[in-house]
Enzyme design. Structure first.
Site, PDB file in Angstrom:
ATOM      1  N   ASN A 123      33.206  36.860  47.124  1.00 43.93           N
ATOM      2  CA  ASN A 123      34.512  37.388  47.133  1.00 43.93           C
ATOM      3  C   ASN A 123      34.460  39.013  47.974  1.00 43.93           C
ATOM      4  OD1 ASN A 123      37.246  38.295  46.990  1.00 43.93           O
ATOM      5  ND2 ASN A 123      37.212  38.679  44.851  1.00 43.93           N
ATOM      6  N   LYS A 183      36.742  41.088  48.735  1.00 43.53           N
ATOM      7  CA  LYS A 183      37.990  41.792  48.396  1.00 43.53           C
ATOM      8  C   LYS A 183      38.410  42.620  49.484  1.00 43.53           C
ATOM      9  CE  LYS A 183      35.774  41.922  43.583  1.00 43.53           C
ATOM     10  NZ  LYS A 183      35.388  42.515  42.686  1.00 43.53           N
ATOM     11  N   HIS A 226      42.232  36.013  39.849  1.00 42.08           N
ATOM     12  CA  HIS A 226      40.955  36.864  39.728  1.00 42.08           C
ATOM     13  C   HIS A 226      41.637  38.138  38.888  1.00 42.08           C
ATOM     14  CE1 HIS A 226      38.187  39.977  40.657  1.00 42.08           C
ATOM     15  NE2 HIS A 226      37.415  39.126  41.136  1.00 42.08           N
ATOM     16  N   GLU A 272      41.424  41.304  38.973  1.00 38.96           N
ATOM     17  CA  GLU A 272      42.089  42.286  39.860  1.00 38.96           C
ATOM     18  C   GLU A 272      43.471  41.950  40.113  1.00 38.96           C
ATOM     19  OE1 GLU A 272      37.848  43.711  41.169  1.00 38.96           O
ATOM     20  OE2 GLU A 272      38.973  42.651  42.661  1.00 38.96           O
ATOM     21  N   GLU A 324      34.975  35.050  34.438  1.00 39.20           N
ATOM     22  CA  GLU A 324      34.454  36.554  34.656  1.00 39.20           C
ATOM     23  C   GLU A 324      34.854  37.199  33.671  1.00 39.20           C
ATOM     24  OE1 GLU A 324      36.712  37.974  38.127  1.00 39.20           O
ATOM     25  OE2 GLU A 324      38.607  37.284  37.456  1.00 39.20           O
ATOM     26  N   GLY A 342      32.149  45.090  38.367  1.00 40.34           N
ATOM     27  CA  GLY A 342      31.960  46.297  38.955  1.00 40.34           C
ATOM     28  C   GLY A 342      31.562  47.404  38.208  1.00 40.34           C
ATOM     29  N   SER A 394      29.032  40.564  37.891  1.00 39.20           N
ATOM     30  CA  SER A 394      27.880  41.515  38.412  1.00 39.20           C
ATOM     31  C   SER A 394      26.475  40.854  38.526  1.00 39.20           C
ATOM     32  CB  SER A 394      27.799  42.907  37.561  1.00 39.20           C
ATOM     33  OG  SER A 394      28.840  43.517  37.328  1.00 39.20           O
TER      34      SER A 394
END
Length: 252
Positions: free
Chosen positions: A9, A11, A97, A99, A169, A175, A215
């Site tokens: 991904n 992003k 996701h 985010e 996730e 991150g 990660s």
């Protein structure tokens, strides 16, 4: 038999030239790999999807979208529909996701609508979900994950799961440099498979691929991917460098 998958991904990274350079690098790195029962996926930005599709036509790489609107068309400035994606040969979409949930307020209910649209258009979704650090610390992570799946996916029929890939996730490991231990990843993936089996049946549970997205790096990929219920990874930062991404692919 469920498939192994390594999905990158990207992003909001890489302009048109950088996208092509990265794709070419990945193609070169994996050209001699057999990749039996393994899918390699990349997800560039919307504006680079069409050129990415063209650049991967002669390769083992699939191109997917990072998001999609639930409506067929309309006054939704800045959004992208299923028909638009299909018109450039996109066959899969990442949904849910963390985010998107955190920064854009996407709820389980909205995601259920998006999943319905994906299926109505004969597309596949890589569906993301996972707990926050506070959920993990309060020992509520299993409840959060089960709720996210129930709210967004458990209205589907068993046959629909042929078009679903799950991506767990843990938000606290995205991150941040933190990574769930291989044992933690396996524990959650086994739990996910068990609740899918409880809702549907063993065949659905055994055939759905469940990716780990937190990660993953070349240094930890082999150990994470060795777990029996971990079927690959949804890769973030490490997917932006051809050598790192290819090393993760080789670890599968």
């Amino acid at each position: 038999m469920r498939q192994k998958i390594v999905a990158g991904n990207w992003k909001m990274n890489n302009d048109k030239n950088q996208t092509q350079v990265l794709i070419n690098g990945i193609k070169e790195e994996i050209k001699d790999l057999a990749l039996e029962n393994t899918r390699v996926i990349i997800s560039p930005s919307f504006i680079n999807l069409e050129s990415a599709v063209k650049n991967t036509e002669d390769s083992k790489i699939e191109v997917v979208a990072q998001n999609m609107h639930q409506a067929k068309s309309g006054a939704y400035t800045g959004e992208v529909s299923a028909d638009m994606l299909k018109s450039i040969s996109i066959k899969s979409v990442i949904l849910g996701h963390s985010e998107r949930r955190t920064y854009f307020g996407e709820t389980d209910e909205l995601l259920a609508e998006k999943v319905n649209t994906v299926l109505e258009n004969d597309l596949e979704t890589i569906f993301c979900f996972g707990e926050l650090l506070e959920d993990r610390k309060s020992d509520n992570h299993f409840n959060v994950v089960e709720s996210q799946l129930k709210n967004a996916l458990f209205h589907l029929e068993a046959k629909d799961w042929a078009s679903i890939v799950l991506a767990y996730e843990p938000v606290w490991a995205i991150g941040t440099g933190e990574t769930a231990s291989p044992e933690q990843a396996q524990e959650m993936h086994a739990f996910i498979r068990s609740i899918v089996e409880k809702q549907y049946n063993k065949e659905v549970a055994e055939n759905v691929s469940i990716l780990y997205g937190g990660s993953v790096k070349p240094a930890n990929a082999v150990e994470i991917f060795s777990k029996p219920d971990v079927d690959g990874g949804l890769i973030g930062g490490a997917a932006l460098k051809a050598s790192d991404f290819s090393a993760i692919i080789k670890a599968i």
